[in-house]
Scaffold this motif. Structure first.
Motif, PDB file in Angstrom:
ATOM      1  N   THR A 174      -0.457   9.583   0.611  1.00  0.00           N
ATOM      2  CA  THR A 174      -0.332   9.011   1.946  1.00  0.00           C
ATOM      3  C   THR A 174      -1.468   8.044   2.262  1.00  0.00           C
ATOM      4  OG1 THR A 174       0.823  10.968   2.733  1.00  0.00           O
ATOM      5  CG2 THR A 174      -0.154   9.565   4.407  1.00  0.00           C
ATOM      6  N   ILE A 175      -2.674   8.387   1.889  1.00  0.00           N
ATOM      7  CA  ILE A 175      -3.825   7.540   2.208  1.00  0.00           C
ATOM      8  C   ILE A 175      -3.706   6.164   1.544  1.00  0.00           C
ATOM      9  CG2 ILE A 175      -5.356   8.266   0.319  1.00  0.00           C
ATOM     10  CD1 ILE A 175      -7.608   8.307   2.530  1.00  0.00           C
ATOM     11  N   TYR A 176      -3.073   6.124   0.393  1.00  0.00           N
ATOM     12  CA  TYR A 176      -2.946   4.860  -0.323  1.00  0.00           C
ATOM     13  C   TYR A 176      -1.812   4.001   0.235  1.00  0.00           C
ATOM     14  CZ  TYR A 176      -5.452   7.839  -3.641  1.00  0.00           C
ATOM     15  OH  TYR A 176      -6.329   8.711  -4.223  1.00  0.00           O
TER      16      TYR A 176
ATOM     17  N   ASP B 296      -2.253   0.767   7.677  1.00  0.00           N
ATOM     18  CA  ASP B 296      -3.561   0.223   8.048  1.00  0.00           C
ATOM     19  C   ASP B 296      -4.598   0.396   6.934  1.00  0.00           C
ATOM     20  OD1 ASP B 296      -3.762   2.994   8.274  1.00  0.00           O
ATOM     21  OD2 ASP B 296      -5.125   2.895   9.981  1.00  0.00           O
ATOM     22  N   ARG B 297      -4.154   0.449   5.705  1.00  0.00           N
ATOM     23  CA  ARG B 297      -5.089   0.676   4.602  1.00  0.00           C
ATOM     24  C   ARG B 297      -6.088  -0.465   4.469  1.00  0.00           C
ATOM     25  NH1 ARG B 297      -0.809   0.047  -0.356  1.00  0.00           N
ATOM     26  NH2 ARG B 297      -0.673  -2.202  -0.314  1.00  0.00           N
ATOM     27  N   LYS B 298      -7.263  -0.130   3.962  1.00  0.00           N
ATOM     28  CA  LYS B 298      -8.346  -1.102   3.789  1.00  0.00           C
ATOM     29  C   LYS B 298      -8.179  -1.920   2.518  1.00  0.00           C
ATOM     30  CE  LYS B 298     -11.685   1.857   6.096  1.00  0.00           C
ATOM     31  NZ  LYS B 298     -12.902   2.636   5.956  1.00  0.00           N
ATOM     32  N   VAL B 299      -7.483  -1.369   1.554  1.00  0.00           N
ATOM     33  CA  VAL B 299      -7.344  -2.021   0.253  1.00  0.00           C
ATOM     34  C   VAL B 299      -6.192  -3.016   0.293  1.00  0.00           C
ATOM     35  CG1 VAL B 299      -6.804  -1.660  -2.181  1.00  0.00           C
ATOM     36  CG2 VAL B 299      -8.353  -0.104  -1.005  1.00  0.00           C
ATOM     37  N   THR B 300      -6.542  -4.288   0.177  1.00  0.00           N
ATOM     38  CA  THR B 300      -5.531  -5.347   0.191  1.00  0.00           C
ATOM     39  C   THR B 300      -5.675  -6.293  -0.997  1.00  0.00           C
ATOM     40  OG1 THR B 300      -6.959  -6.661   1.641  1.00  0.00           O
ATOM     41  CG2 THR B 300      -5.287  -5.280   2.709  1.00  0.00           C
TER      42      THR B 300
END
Length: 104
Positions: free
Chosen positions: A52-54, A58-62
């Motif tokens: 879920t975190i990945y 709104d994830r930070k990793v782009t």
């Protein structure tokens, strides 16, 4: 041992510098994620199913660079002791499994 052989071959002029380091290995990265229980920690942070975190909106990793930085940050903050090659392997695993970012 393999690294020593590669360095010796590089010094002898038998290998080009790029050949010394292997490309990231997502399979090995997956093994490291399991070994260090990364999914357990991340699942507890978002209180959702694994991954879920990945996948959150709104994830930070782009980008690949941000993914590598996040993996390095976890390694440093938790004092896991991963080598840079292992961080690269984990980033490759996470990208192949979740992020699907363009390969650099």
């Amino acid at each position: 041992m393999r690294a020593c052989v590669a360095v010796a071959a590089l010094c002898a002029g038998l290998l080009a510098p790029a050949a010394v380091f292997a490309s990231p290995d997502a399979v090995e990265g997956g093994k490291l994620v399991q070994k260090h229980k990364c999914d357990t920690c991340h699942t507890q942070k978002v209180y959702g199913p694994p991954g879920t975190i990945y996948l959150r909106k709104d994830r930070k990793v782009t980008s690949g660079a941000k993914l590598k930085a996040q993996v390095a940050g976890c390694n440093t903050m938790l004092n896991i002791g991963l080598f840079p090659e292992e961080e690269e392997n984990i980033a490759a695993y996470l990208n192949d499994t979740y992020y699907k970012l363009p390969k650099q």
